[in-house]
Design a protein around this motif. Sequence first.
Motif, mmCIF file in Angstrom:
data_model
loop_
_atom_site.group_PDB
_atom_site.id
_atom_site.type_symbol
_atom_site.label_atom_id
_atom_site.label_comp_id
_atom_site.label_asym_id
_atom_site.label_seq_id
_atom_site.Cartn_x
_atom_site.Cartn_y
_atom_site.Cartn_z
ATOM 1 N N ALA A 198 -6.445 6.446 4.338
ATOM 2 C CA ALA A 198 -6.737 7.523 3.828
ATOM 3 C C ALA A 198 -7.243 8.482 4.868
ATOM 4 C CB ALA A 198 -8.150 7.015 2.923
ATOM 5 N N GLU A 256 -7.451 -5.692 4.116
ATOM 6 C CA GLU A 256 -7.039 -4.683 3.195
ATOM 7 C C GLU A 256 -7.863 -3.510 3.141
ATOM 8 O OE1 GLU A 256 -5.595 -3.891 -1.347
ATOM 9 O OE2 GLU A 256 -5.512 -6.100 -0.492
ATOM 10 N N ASP A 257 -9.424 -3.704 2.987
ATOM 11 C CA ASP A 257 -10.106 -2.381 2.580
ATOM 12 C C ASP A 257 -10.182 -1.834 4.137
ATOM 13 O OD1 ASP A 257 -11.440 -4.527 4.020
ATOM 14 O OD2 ASP A 257 -13.338 -3.944 3.497
ATOM 15 N N LEU A 285 0.927 -1.061 0.020
ATOM 16 C CA LEU A 285 0.016 0.065 0.066
ATOM 17 C C LEU A 285 0.973 1.080 0.008
ATOM 18 C CD1 LEU A 285 -2.944 -1.171 2.468
ATOM 19 C CD2 LEU A 285 -2.956 -0.790 0.109
ATOM 20 N N GLU A 335 2.336 1.548 -3.390
ATOM 21 C CA GLU A 335 0.869 2.017 -4.230
ATOM 22 C C GLU A 335 0.802 3.572 -3.954
ATOM 23 O OE1 GLU A 335 -3.611 1.136 -3.710
ATOM 24 O OE2 GLU A 335 -2.455 -0.399 -4.528
ATOM 25 N N GLY A 336 1.043 4.095 -2.854
ATOM 26 C CA GLY A 336 0.725 5.689 -2.440
ATOM 27 C C GLY A 336 1.866 6.311 -3.076
ATOM 28 N N ARG A 382 -6.972 0.444 3.917
ATOM 29 C CA ARG A 382 -6.888 1.377 3.109
ATOM 30 C C ARG A 382 -7.718 2.664 3.523
ATOM 31 N NH1 ARG A 382 -5.503 0.686 -2.100
ATOM 32 N NH2 ARG A 382 -4.995 -1.532 -2.618
ATOM 33 N N GLN A 383 -8.818 2.367 4.284
ATOM 34 C CA GLN A 383 -9.660 3.429 4.965
ATOM 35 C C GLN A 383 -8.998 4.093 6.042
ATOM 36 O OE1 GLN A 383 -13.286 1.579 6.165
ATOM 37 N NE2 GLN A 383 -13.984 1.237 4.033
#
Length: 185
Positions: free
Chosen positions: A155, A147-148, A96, A99-100, A151-152
């Motif tokens: 964010a 994972e979700d 992640l 990816e960022g 991600r939250q």
Amino acid sequence: MTRPGNRPPSASEQKLAASLAGAVDLSGLKKRAEAKRDPVAAARTSGGGTGPVTLVEVDEATFEQEVLVRSTQVPVIVELMSRRAPTVLTSLLSSLAEEGGGQWVHAVVDVDSSPGIAQAFQARAVPTVVAVAAGRPLADFEGEQPEDALRQWIAAVLQATEGKLSGVPGSADTGEPDDPADPER
């Protein structure tokens, strides 16, 4: 197949090329096996080494520079983990972060070799993840997360720090005004 200098391939090179035709790339299996043995090393080598820093391994000697100072530029997500009990969280956070593209940095701390850092964060379990911005803890959680949810959470950290940090490490933005003589800046 041509070689530099337009020299035709030798018979042994032709045999090698023929034997590799239809070969299967097993590097993915190798990466998974390495991730099970040493998730930090596997995450560190999976990126290819170009672009902004997205993963740093931290110990008590490098904590100030890699976490506190770096967190004045971008959020640093500190993962307190143990190599004796590896989890998939390390490789997931590293993916992640990559990816960022440098919006935040994943810092990995092995609590077995750096127990002082775990004590400073008052970690009761591993893995524990702490977001650090401007040298201060911002948010944290314990244990594995899907994972979700990660991600939250990331964010939310990025949203909370948006416009409050100086930017990507090594950028030209030093936080100093362009013209120090101009008091309006």
